[in-house]
Design a protein around this motif. Structure first.
Motif, PDB file in Angstrom:
ATOM      1  N   SER A 154       0.845  -1.211   0.000  1.00 57.99           N
ATOM      2  CA  SER A 154       0.000   0.000   0.000  1.00 57.99           C
ATOM      3  C   SER A 154       0.875   1.255   0.000  1.00 57.99           C
ATOM      4  O   SER A 154       2.079   1.187   0.313  1.00 57.99           O
ATOM      5  N   GLY A 155       0.260   2.372  -0.316  1.00 55.12           N
ATOM      6  CA  GLY A 155       0.961   3.656  -0.226  1.00 55.12           C
ATOM      7  C   GLY A 155       1.296   3.993   1.214  1.00 55.12           C
ATOM      8  O   GLY A 155       2.335   4.606   1.501  1.00 55.12           O
ATOM      9  N   SER A 156       0.440   3.582   2.133  1.00 52.92           N
ATOM     10  CA  SER A 156       0.690   3.836   3.558  1.00 52.92           C
ATOM     11  C   SER A 156       1.949   3.104   4.009  1.00 52.92           C
ATOM     12  O   SER A 156       2.770   3.653   4.750  1.00 52.92           O
TER      13      SER A 156
ATOM     14  N   TRP B  12      -2.757  13.337   4.219  1.00 54.31           N
ATOM     15  CA  TRP B  12      -3.506  12.120   4.512  1.00 54.31           C
ATOM     16  C   TRP B  12      -3.035  11.568   5.852  1.00 54.31           C
ATOM     17  O   TRP B  12      -1.926  11.862   6.299  1.00 54.31           O
TER      18      TRP B  12
ATOM     19  N   ASP C  80       5.290  12.278  -0.940  1.00 60.69           N
ATOM     20  CA  ASP C  80       4.111  11.410  -0.931  1.00 60.69           C
ATOM     21  C   ASP C  80       3.348  11.710  -2.227  1.00 60.69           C
ATOM     22  O   ASP C  80       2.630  12.704  -2.330  1.00 60.69           O
TER      23      ASP C  80
ATOM     24  N   GLU D  98      -1.280  10.428  -4.558  1.00 62.71           N
ATOM     25  CA  GLU D  98      -2.451  10.928  -5.291  1.00 62.71           C
ATOM     26  C   GLU D  98      -2.066  11.499  -6.649  1.00 62.71           C
ATOM     27  O   GLU D  98      -2.913  12.064  -7.330  1.00 62.71           O
TER      28      GLU D  98
ATOM     29  N   SER E 213       0.613   5.209  -4.497  1.00 68.10           N
ATOM     30  CA  SER E 213      -0.457   4.281  -4.097  1.00 68.10           C
ATOM     31  C   SER E 213      -1.204   3.782  -5.318  1.00 68.10           C
ATOM     32  O   SER E 213      -1.499   4.549  -6.233  1.00 68.10           O
TER      33      SER E 213
ATOM     34  N   HIS F 254      -7.528   5.211  -7.333  1.00 68.17           N
ATOM     35  CA  HIS F 254      -6.466   6.091  -7.824  1.00 68.17           C
ATOM     36  C   HIS F 254      -6.316   6.027  -9.349  1.00 68.17           C
ATOM     37  O   HIS F 254      -7.009   5.269 -10.013  1.00 68.17           O
TER      38      HIS F 254
HETATM   39  C1  LIG Z   1      -1.653  11.557   0.135  1.00 74.80           C
HETATM   40  C2  LIG Z   1      -1.869  10.100   0.440  1.00 74.80           C
HETATM   41  N1  LIG Z   1      -0.886   9.423   1.048  1.00 74.80           N
HETATM   42  C3  LIG Z   1      -1.021   8.118   1.345  1.00 74.80           C
HETATM   43  C4  LIG Z   1      -2.166   7.430   1.031  1.00 74.80           C
HETATM   44  C5  LIG Z   1      -2.279   5.986   1.401  1.00 74.80           C
HETATM   45  O1  LIG Z   1      -2.331   5.126   0.318  1.00 74.80           O
HETATM   46  P1  LIG Z   1      -2.944   3.672   0.493  1.00 74.80           P
HETATM   47  O2  LIG Z   1      -4.433   3.814   0.493  1.00 74.80           O
HETATM   48  O3  LIG Z   1      -2.446   2.903  -0.699  1.00 74.80           O
HETATM   49  O4  LIG Z   1      -2.454   3.118   1.762  1.00 74.80           O
HETATM   50  C6  LIG Z   1      -3.224   8.098   0.426  1.00 74.80           C
HETATM   51  C7  LIG Z   1      -4.444   7.377   0.107  1.00 74.80           C
HETATM   52  O5  LIG Z   1      -5.218   7.671  -0.731  1.00 74.80           O
HETATM   53  C8  LIG Z   1      -3.077   9.464   0.116  1.00 74.80           C
HETATM   54  O6  LIG Z   1      -4.062  10.174  -0.448  1.00 74.80           O
END
Ligand SMILES: Cc1ncc(COP(=O)(O)O)c(C=O)c1O
Length: 418
Positions: free
Chosen positions: A74-76, A108, A179, A182, A203, A208
């Motif tokens: 994931s992006g997180s 986020w 980051d 988006e 992400s 997305h």
């Molecule tokens: C700016 C930003 N960073 C991180 C994330 C996290 O991504 P993910 O949902 O893949 O964990 C998001 C999620 O949309 C985001 O908008």
């Protein structure tokens, strides 16, 4: 019936049932050709992170022109890995407990929490009303001796002036994490966002620009960081690192198959996600183009309508930015501020799903209050303005027909009749 036609049928059924909105925020980017790639991996039974993930990473690196790219779940996770790499004992130049990390107040949740989870102190910076991104004047004011990094958020497909920003950061020896979750595919001065920083994150979550269902990518600039991230991604293992042999020779007494050299997480993607993600990534330019066309069609239709009364200001990209629009971002005209909730609710009811700009001013979120972060939301006037007036709606992933654009316009204008 062939697998492809079965999938096409299934996709059609899902699409009509999936959302109660005519214009949903989450419009699927999946085509049968993407899902077939995922299914092929399932049928091969080699489903865990392996060759296809590597292929996606290589293709990503080549296109974005990053140095090293690693896919994650994931992006997180990518954000947490970037911060964890910066604080890792294997890193010579690393952040220490209590060091300060700048972050825009329009961010986020998981742009912020990795900073706190890693024992660092976030320092919020106000944003610009014009492009929703970090405000460089406020940024300069917030820099102190303890400031060691910036967790930058490229908001919904556009960025700040990356040239000015990187000058400020290098002058003050501040690490940059971009980051880009988006904003995949967007550029500043013809260079992809996500290639300016020491680290960058992406992400591929469902709504997305492109998707692997869940998934993300982290990029870094040198082998040392790549090895740290690789190890952290997979339990702290030495497996797959560029210096694996050297490490094995150093710890000969330990079974080389189970040699752990770092702390760790399990942030690995599967090859199923990688196959779908890669197929989508190969069409990134196409998806960006569709959103651009739809955005233009909608804006032109609205502003030329006799009902147009400057109900909103659309967020535009700065001239040096080549956007990768996430949605149609706008700020409600001040005169409607008191009716905001009614307007947004009516829009939603009529079929135009909408939401705040990321999560509004994040300092207003209860989670932040619980962690006593000291800064006050009222000291961020632009973020507050965006919090009060901002919204975005989806742009769909197929070129809108005239009838659809007309429907969009009718919903939009009727929402203001309250
Ligand atoms: C700016 C930003 N960073 C991180 C994330 C996290 O991504 P993910 O949902 O893949 O964990 C998001 C999620 O949309 C985001 O908008």
């Amino acid at each position: 019936m062939s697998l492809s036609s079965e999938l096409n049928k299934a996709l059609k059924i899902k699409e009509t049932k999936r959302s109660k909105h005519l214009f949903p925020l989450k419009d699927s980017t999946f085509r049968s050709k993407d899902l077939i790639q995922g299914i092929k991996v399932i049928l091969s039974k080699d489903v865990t992170m392996s060759k296809i993930t590597k292929k996606f990473e290589k293709t990503f690196t080549k296109k974005i022109k990053s140095k090293y790219s690693l896919m994650v779940n994931s992006g997180s996770s990518a954000n947490l890995l970037a911060i964890q790499c910066l604080t890792n004992p294997y890193r010579k130049n690393r952040l220490k407990k209590g060091d300060k990390v700048l972050i825009p107040s329009i961010c986020w949740s998981t742009s912020l929490w990795p900073i706190i989870q890693s024992g660092l102190k976030p320092v919020f910076v106000d944003v610009d009303k014009k492009n929703l991104n970090i405000n460089l004047d406020d940024l300069k004011k917030k820099i102190s001796k303890k400031t060691k990094a910036l967790m930058l958020v490229h908001v919904l497909g556009v960025s700040t002036d990356m040239e000015k920003l990187t000058k400020i950061l290098s002058k003050n020896k501040i690490f940059l994490i971009e980051d880009t979750c988006e904003s995949i595919g967007a550029k500043f001065k013809n260079k992809f966002l996500g290639t300016y920083g020491d680290f960058s994150t992406f992400s591929f979550y469902f709504s997305h620009q492109i998707s692997s269902v869940e998934g993300g990518m982290i990029c870094c600039k040198n082998r040392e960081d790549e090895n740290i991230i690789k190890s952290l991604r997979s339990h702290g293992w030495a497996k797959g690192l560029s210096n694996q042999k050297k490490i094995e020779n150093k710890f000969k007494k330990i079974n080389k198959k189970f040699l752990f050299i770092n702390s760790g997480f399990n942030f690995r993607p599967t090859d199923i996600q990688a196959a779908i993600g890669l197929s989508q990534f190969n069409s990134l330019d196409y998806f960006i183009k569709i959103k651009k066309i739809n955005r233009k069609k909608i804006i032109n239709r609205l502003v030329l309508d006799q009902r147009w009364n400057n109900q909103v200001n659309f967020i535009e990209n700065d001239s040096k930015v080549k956007p990768s629009w996430f949605g149609l971002t706008m700020l409600l005209n001040k005169k409607y501020k008191n009716k905001k909730n009614k307007i947004f609710d009516k829009m939603d009811k009529l079929g135009l799903e909408n939401r705040p700009i990321i999560s509004g001013n994040f300092l207003k979120q209860p989670a932040v209050k619980k962690y006593n972060l000291l800064q006050r939301s009222k000291d961020f006037p632009n973020a507050n303005y965006i919090h009060e007036h901002g919204l975005f709606v989806g742009l769909k992933n197929q070129v809108l027909k005239k009838t659809e654009v007309d429907k969009f316009a009718n919903i939009f204008f009727n929402s203001f009749n309250i």
